[in-house]
Scaffold this motif. Structure first.
Motif, PDB file in Angstrom:
ATOM      1  N   LEU A 151      82.466  34.483  85.194  1.00 27.66           N
ATOM      2  CA  LEU A 151      82.147  32.096  84.225  1.00 27.66           C
ATOM      3  C   LEU A 151      83.305  31.851  82.823  1.00 27.66           C
ATOM      4  O   LEU A 151      82.949  31.130  82.455  1.00 27.66           O
ATOM      5  N   ARG A 152      84.528  32.714  83.757  1.00 28.44           N
ATOM      6  CA  ARG A 152      85.659  31.741  82.269  1.00 28.44           C
ATOM      7  C   ARG A 152      86.012  31.013  83.561  1.00 28.44           C
ATOM      8  O   ARG A 152      87.080  30.065  82.177  1.00 28.44           O
ATOM      9  N   GLN A 153      86.284  30.083  84.169  1.00 26.05           N
ATOM     10  CA  GLN A 153      86.816  29.549  84.571  1.00 26.05           C
ATOM     11  C   GLN A 153      86.485  27.752  83.776  1.00 26.05           C
ATOM     12  O   GLN A 153      87.879  27.432  83.254  1.00 26.05           O
ATOM     13  N   PRO A 154      85.196  27.025  83.320  1.00 25.64           N
ATOM     14  CA  PRO A 154      85.019  25.959  82.261  1.00 25.64           C
ATOM     15  C   PRO A 154      86.406  26.375  81.138  1.00 25.64           C
ATOM     16  O   PRO A 154      86.826  26.080  80.715  1.00 25.64           O
ATOM     17  N   GLU A 155      85.960  27.556  80.639  1.00 29.24           N
ATOM     18  CA  GLU A 155      86.947  27.559  79.307  1.00 29.24           C
ATOM     19  C   GLU A 155      88.587  27.510  79.456  1.00 29.24           C
ATOM     20  O   GLU A 155      89.868  27.341  79.109  1.00 29.24           O
ATOM     21  N   LEU A 156      89.321  28.503  81.416  1.00 33.63           N
ATOM     22  CA  LEU A 156      90.205  28.017  81.327  1.00 33.63           C
ATOM     23  C   LEU A 156      91.330  26.747  81.790  1.00 33.63           C
ATOM     24  O   LEU A 156      91.854  26.336  80.939  1.00 33.63           O
ATOM     25  N   PHE A 157      90.154  26.051  82.133  1.00 33.79           N
ATOM     26  CA  PHE A 157      90.474  24.475  81.874  1.00 33.79           C
ATOM     27  C   PHE A 157      90.371  23.620  80.729  1.00 33.79           C
ATOM     28  O   PHE A 157      91.586  23.098  80.659  1.00 33.79           O
ATOM     29  N   TYR A 158      89.378  24.233  80.050  1.00 33.21           N
ATOM     30  CA  TYR A 158      90.208  24.140  78.412  1.00 33.21           C
ATOM     31  C   TYR A 158      90.893  24.068  78.234  1.00 33.21           C
ATOM     32  O   TYR A 158      91.728  22.826  77.222  1.00 33.21           O
ATOM     33  N   ARG A 159      91.161  25.425  77.807  1.00 36.84           N
ATOM     34  CA  ARG A 159      92.541  25.772  77.447  1.00 36.84           C
ATOM     35  C   ARG A 159      93.542  25.357  78.241  1.00 36.84           C
ATOM     36  O   ARG A 159      94.216  24.794  77.327  1.00 36.84           O
ATOM     37  N   SER A 160      93.576  25.207  78.787  1.00 36.76           N
ATOM     38  CA  SER A 160      95.113  24.540  79.513  1.00 36.76           C
ATOM     39  C   SER A 160      94.866  23.574  79.454  1.00 36.76           C
ATOM     40  O   SER A 160      96.147  22.563  79.203  1.00 36.76           O
ATOM     41  N   VAL A 161      93.964  22.243  79.294  1.00 32.79           N
ATOM     42  CA  VAL A 161      93.998  20.909  78.890  1.00 32.79           C
ATOM     43  C   VAL A 161      94.397  20.605  77.621  1.00 32.79           C
ATOM     44  O   VAL A 161      95.500  19.856  77.361  1.00 32.79           O
ATOM     45  N   ALA A 162      93.599  21.280  76.745  1.00 33.55           N
ATOM     46  CA  ALA A 162      93.710  21.079  75.281  1.00 33.55           C
ATOM     47  C   ALA A 162      95.350  22.019  74.794  1.00 33.55           C
ATOM     48  O   ALA A 162      95.244  21.194  73.620  1.00 33.55           O
ATOM     49  N   ALA A 163      95.598  22.840  74.944  1.00 34.24           N
ATOM     50  CA  ALA A 163      96.912  23.510  74.751  1.00 34.24           C
ATOM     51  C   ALA A 163      97.921  21.462  74.755  1.00 34.24           C
ATOM     52  O   ALA A 163      99.162  22.409  74.373  1.00 34.24           O
ATOM     53  N   LEU A 164      97.681  20.808  75.397  1.00 32.49           N
ATOM     54  CA  LEU A 164      98.659  19.639  75.618  1.00 32.49           C
ATOM     55  C   LEU A 164      98.544  18.905  73.926  1.00 32.49           C
ATOM     56  O   LEU A 164      99.600  18.152  73.672  1.00 32.49           O
ATOM     57  N   ALA A 165      97.504  19.081  73.478  1.00 31.31           N
ATOM     58  CA  ALA A 165      97.523  18.691  72.353  1.00 31.31           C
ATOM     59  C   ALA A 165      97.528  19.808  71.002  1.00 31.31           C
ATOM     60  O   ALA A 165      96.528  20.011  70.245  1.00 31.31           O
ATOM     61  N   PRO A 166      98.270  20.713  70.808  1.00 29.60           N
ATOM     62  CA  PRO A 166      98.257  21.619  69.496  1.00 29.60           C
ATOM     63  C   PRO A 166      98.037  21.149  68.720  1.00 29.60           C
ATOM     64  O   PRO A 166      97.536  21.818  68.024  1.00 29.60           O
ATOM     65  N   ALA A 167      98.302  19.907  68.377  1.00 27.98           N
ATOM     66  CA  ALA A 167      98.359  19.736  66.887  1.00 27.98           C
ATOM     67  C   ALA A 167      96.827  19.384  66.504  1.00 27.98           C
ATOM     68  O   ALA A 167      96.667  18.651  64.986  1.00 27.98           O
ATOM     69  N   THR A 168      96.124  18.830  67.610  1.00 29.78           N
ATOM     70  CA  THR A 168      94.085  18.460  67.245  1.00 29.78           C
ATOM     71  C   THR A 168      93.583  19.869  67.217  1.00 29.78           C
ATOM     72  O   THR A 168      93.103  20.057  68.092  1.00 29.78           O
ATOM     73  N   GLU A 169      93.115  20.046  66.184  1.00 26.82           N
ATOM     74  CA  GLU A 169      91.660  20.277  65.846  1.00 26.82           C
ATOM     75  C   GLU A 169      89.866  19.947  67.412  1.00 26.82           C
ATOM     76  O   GLU A 169      90.192  18.937  66.793  1.00 26.82           O
ATOM     77  N   ASN A 170      90.240  21.036  68.198  1.00 27.49           N
ATOM     78  CA  ASN A 170      88.656  20.426  69.115  1.00 27.49           C
ATOM     79  C   ASN A 170      89.211  18.904  69.990  1.00 27.49           C
ATOM     80  O   ASN A 170      88.728  17.955  69.940  1.00 27.49           O
ATOM     81  N   PRO A 171      90.349  19.096  70.601  1.00 27.08           N
ATOM     82  CA  PRO A 171      91.007  17.125  70.972  1.00 27.08           C
ATOM     83  C   PRO A 171      89.435  16.683  71.922  1.00 27.08           C
ATOM     84  O   PRO A 171      88.800  17.458  72.731  1.00 27.08           O
ATOM     85  N   LEU A 172      89.786  15.355  71.866  1.00 28.01           N
ATOM     86  CA  LEU A 172      89.053  14.686  72.980  1.00 28.01           C
ATOM     87  C   LEU A 172      89.638  14.821  74.226  1.00 28.01           C
ATOM     88  O   LEU A 172      91.136  14.013  74.575  1.00 28.01           O
ATOM     89  N   ILE A 173      89.184  15.047  75.037  1.00 27.43           N
ATOM     90  CA  ILE A 173      89.554  14.982  77.024  1.00 27.43           C
ATOM     91  C   ILE A 173      88.895  14.390  77.733  1.00 27.43           C
ATOM     92  O   ILE A 173      87.547  14.374  77.839  1.00 27.43           O
TER      93      ILE A 173
END
Length: 467
Positions: A151-173
């Motif tokens: 059941l990890r795919q949604p979280e892996l997707f989120y982590r890979s995309v959110a990592a592009l905005a490392p200075a933002t906590e809980n970025p808006l995607i």
């Protein structure tokens, strides 16, 4: 083993691929531990290929030598990869704001053949991310073995995309899905909803819902406009004229006010990149820029591929192309006289065209008449074409047996051919394997795609014999 009625009920509640259907299976598709380990290596090799290909394009476009210690230049690489693109798209792909950016979700198409895997395409704007995650949730208790990705795919997707905005906590995607790609909207809606359930700020929106401002691109959340930190692009670059607010997206990226992934680099989305991997003039470049084990794996699994360029050659020259009757050819139309065995070749559009995805432009020479094959050759090399076509060795998928449900809910073992679509989530130097989508087509089908008489299912690691 998911019961037939449970699967039917589950899919009746989720309209993935809007109106399209497929056969159901009682079990995930089994892969051996060795196959799974090789697939993981393929993900890292694909990432290395993207990085090297970016370097090749950049050096070609800038007129720089492509080898560290050799006076070798390749200006035509950029010319090939830019063919038919609007000037603005080309300029954006070379902009410093997107330098060295590669897709964070990578999905190769892998055929299971008698000789192992064959990588026939590499997709940087892949559909199926949400669908495969949903299938995993349905088959997670499958007794075939351990469902890959669980059941990890949604979280892996989120982590890979959110990592592009490392200075933002809980970025808006914002996942932006165009009209041209609307059949995939339900799965991205589902994916975004699952992530919001976990407190993530992820929303699936139409391009018209974007709110450009001088300093950013925003989207209305609960009636209030909020700045988008990362825009996940699910629209094709050839369709930009029909994507509302596309100009604002380009401008925001170039000003540093928005991150878009996959980056809007049309040259990364051409199938002819696989032909460059096999081109003899680039052998030393690939050796310099892809680690030996990764390069050996790519050369093993990627079928020979050629760019179908229509050119007038001098008398002493031959094409970089398949041979016929053991002899090099000088024109592509010479292959019209090839035997059926020699026509075991695929023709398909390279990219930046509405026919360059799925099976729309695909012709298998050994599966059509001689007249149809000649017509495909002439179409692929027509001088008015705005996109290149490529030719690729056809590696026939092996016959495998797997259980499918009949319409009455009973199951039977059926023979078919399989395409695997693993989803890799990329970091700086490595990828993590998420879920794997298997498409099982009837054995009489030679080209595998999401047809209505196919079956879609996740993959699982099969228990090793004797354990």
């Amino acid at each position: 083993m998911p019961p037939f009625d449970a699967l039917k009920t589950a899919f009746s509640k989720q309209q993935f691929f809007a109106g399209k259907t497929w056969h159901l299976s009682p079990a995930a598709f089994p892969l051996s531990p060795a196959q799974v380990e090789e697939i993981k290596k393929i993900g890292n090799a694909c990432l290395a290929f993207y990085k090297a290909q970016e370097l090749l394009y950049s050096r070609s476009a800038q007129g720089k030598k492509i080898l560290r210690n050799g006076e070798v230049f390749a200006p035509r690489i950029a010319e090939y990869l830019d063919r038919g693109k609007p000037a603005g798209v080309v300029a954006h792909g070379r902009h410093k704001a997107v330098k060295n950016q590669t897709p964070v979700v990578i999905r190769p198409d892998l055929l299971i053949t008698e000789d192992g895997f064959a990588l026939t395409e590499l997709d940087s704007v892949p559909g199926g991310i949400g669908l495969t995650a949903y299938l995993n949730s349905l088959y997670a208790g499958d007794d075939t073995g351990n469902v890959i990705g669980a059941l990890r795919q949604p979280e892996l997707f989120y982590r890979s995309v959110a990592a592009l905005a490392p200075a933002t906590e809980n970025p808006l995607i914002a996942i932006v899905v165009s009209d041209e790609s609307a059949t995939y909207r339900p799965e991205f809606d589902w994916l975004a909803e699952r992530l919001r359930d976990r407190g993530r700020r992820v929303y699936c929106v139409h391009p018209s819902e974007l709110l450009p401002r001088n300093d950013a691109v925003r989207v209305s959340i609960g009636g209030a406009p909020e700045r988008i930190d990362v825009l996940y692009r699910f629209f094709e670059l050839f369709d930009l004229e029909n994507v509302e607010n596309a100009g604002a997206i380009f401008a925001a990226v170039e000003s540093g006010d928005l991150i878009v992934t996959p980056p809007m680099k049309a040259f990364q989305e051409e199938k002819l990149n696989l032909a460059l991997l096999h081109h003899p003039a680039l052998t030393e470049f690939w050796r310099e820029n892809i680690a030996g084990d990764k390069l050996a794996l790519l050369r093993k699994i990627v079928p020979r591929t050629w760019i179908m360029e229509s050119v007038a050659l001098p008398l002493t020259a031959v094409l970089h192309a398949p041979w016929m009757n053991g002899t090099p050819i000088c024109t592509w139309t010479e292959l019209a006289g090839a035997s059926q065995k020699e026509r075991n070749l695929i023709i398909k559009a390279s990219g930046f065209h509405e026919d360059a995805w799925g099976s729309r432009s695909v012709t298998l020479g050994s599966d059509v008449s001689r007249d149809e094959w000649r017509a495909a050759l002439e179409n692929a090399t027509a001088p008015e074409n705005k996109t290149f076509y490529v030719m690729q060795d056809y590696r026939k998928p092996a016959r495998v047996r797997h259980a499918l449900y009949r319409d009455d809910g009973t199951s039977c073992e059926t023979e078919g051919r399989v395409r695997l679509c693993p989803y890799f989530f990329a970091g700086d130097s490595a990828t993590e394997l998420g879920a794997i989508l298997a498409t099982v087509c009837p054995a009489d089908k030679k080209i595998i795609h999401g047809m209505s008489d196919a079956s879609l299912m996740p993959c699982a690691v099969a228990a090793e014999s004797g354990k």
